[in-house]
Design an enzyme around this catalytic site. Structure first.
Site, PDB file in Angstrom:
ATOM      1  N   ASP A  30       0.846  -1.188   0.000  1.00 55.06           N
ATOM      2  CA  ASP A  30       0.000   0.000   0.000  1.00 55.06           C
ATOM      3  C   ASP A  30       0.886   1.245   0.000  1.00 55.06           C
ATOM      4  O   ASP A  30       1.895   1.320   0.712  1.00 55.06           O
ATOM      5  CB  ASP A  30      -0.911  -0.008   1.233  1.00 55.06           C
ATOM      6  N   ASN A  88     -12.852  -3.151   2.662  1.00 55.04           N
ATOM      7  CA  ASN A  88     -13.801  -2.052   2.778  1.00 55.04           C
ATOM      8  C   ASN A  88     -14.818  -2.127   1.646  1.00 55.04           C
ATOM      9  O   ASN A  88     -14.454  -2.375   0.498  1.00 55.04           O
ATOM     10  CB  ASN A  88     -13.065  -0.713   2.723  1.00 55.04           C
ATOM     11  N   VAL A  97     -10.827   2.985  -3.664  1.00 56.27           N
ATOM     12  CA  VAL A  97     -10.512   2.395  -4.972  1.00 56.27           C
ATOM     13  C   VAL A  97     -11.549   1.310  -5.244  1.00 56.27           C
ATOM     14  O   VAL A  97     -11.628   0.317  -4.502  1.00 56.27           O
ATOM     15  CB  VAL A  97      -9.085   1.815  -5.009  1.00 56.27           C
ATOM     16  N   HIS A 101     -10.370  -5.368  -3.262  1.00 61.35           N
ATOM     17  CA  HIS A 101      -9.046  -5.676  -2.726  1.00 61.35           C
ATOM     18  C   HIS A 101      -9.149  -5.991  -1.249  1.00 61.35           C
ATOM     19  O   HIS A 101     -10.045  -5.514  -0.555  1.00 61.35           O
ATOM     20  CB  HIS A 101      -8.083  -4.502  -2.947  1.00 61.35           C
ATOM     21  N   HIS A 103      -7.032  -5.824   2.295  1.00 66.13           N
ATOM     22  CA  HIS A 103      -5.885  -5.252   3.005  1.00 66.13           C
ATOM     23  C   HIS A 103      -5.317  -6.303   3.957  1.00 66.13           C
ATOM     24  O   HIS A 103      -6.071  -6.947   4.689  1.00 66.13           O
ATOM     25  CB  HIS A 103      -6.302  -4.058   3.872  1.00 66.13           C
TER      26      HIS A 103
END
Ligand code: AMP
Length: 116
Positions: A30, A88, A97, A101, A103
């Site tokens: 990240d 998220n 974004v 994805h 994290h």
């Protein structure tokens, strides 16, 4: 198709520090880490905007993101100490974004989830 920031990273059109790759998943650091280890795992195939957009037939892909994160944690030697995975979904979760994805956060005690 995949015309998102992360699509561009998958296609190597913009730089990223790639730390994991298999047939279906790419993992990269990240750009604004929230922990000593902060890696994003994204599916390399068809772009999906959010978890809410995952069709039932795409479900196994979500498991593959999680397994990629677990594999990376074992390989890097912090699986025993522990880590957190977060996905998220849309505005209230702070998603910025819209290319699904996962994290992976690790490298220090992260505190209890939800503790300010
Ligand atoms: P989210 O808020 O869940 O949508 O997460 C998006 C993440 O992408 C954030 O943690 C950003 O710091 C990260 N990010 C944005 N641009 C880049 C980039 N070019 N390379 C790596 N990570 C990025």
């Amino acid at each position: 198709m995949n015309d998102t920031l992360f699509g561009k990273i998958i296609r190597r059109e913009i730089p990223a520090t790639i730390v994991y790759e298999d047939d279906e998943v790419l993992g990269f650091k990240d750009i604004a880490p929230q922990a000593p280890v902060h890696v994003l795992f994204v599916p390399k195939g068809e772009a999906i905007a959010t978890l809410d957009d995952v069709r039932p037939d795409q479900g196994p892909l979500i498991g593959k993101l999680a397994l990629a994160a677990a594999d990376y944690a074992r390989r890097e030697g912090f699986a025993q100490d522990g880590y957190r995975v977060v996905m998220n979904c849309r505005e209230d979760a702070g998603q910025t974004v819209f290319h699904i994805h996962l994290h992976l956060l690790a490298g220090a005690p992260l505190g209890h989830f939800g503790t300010p």
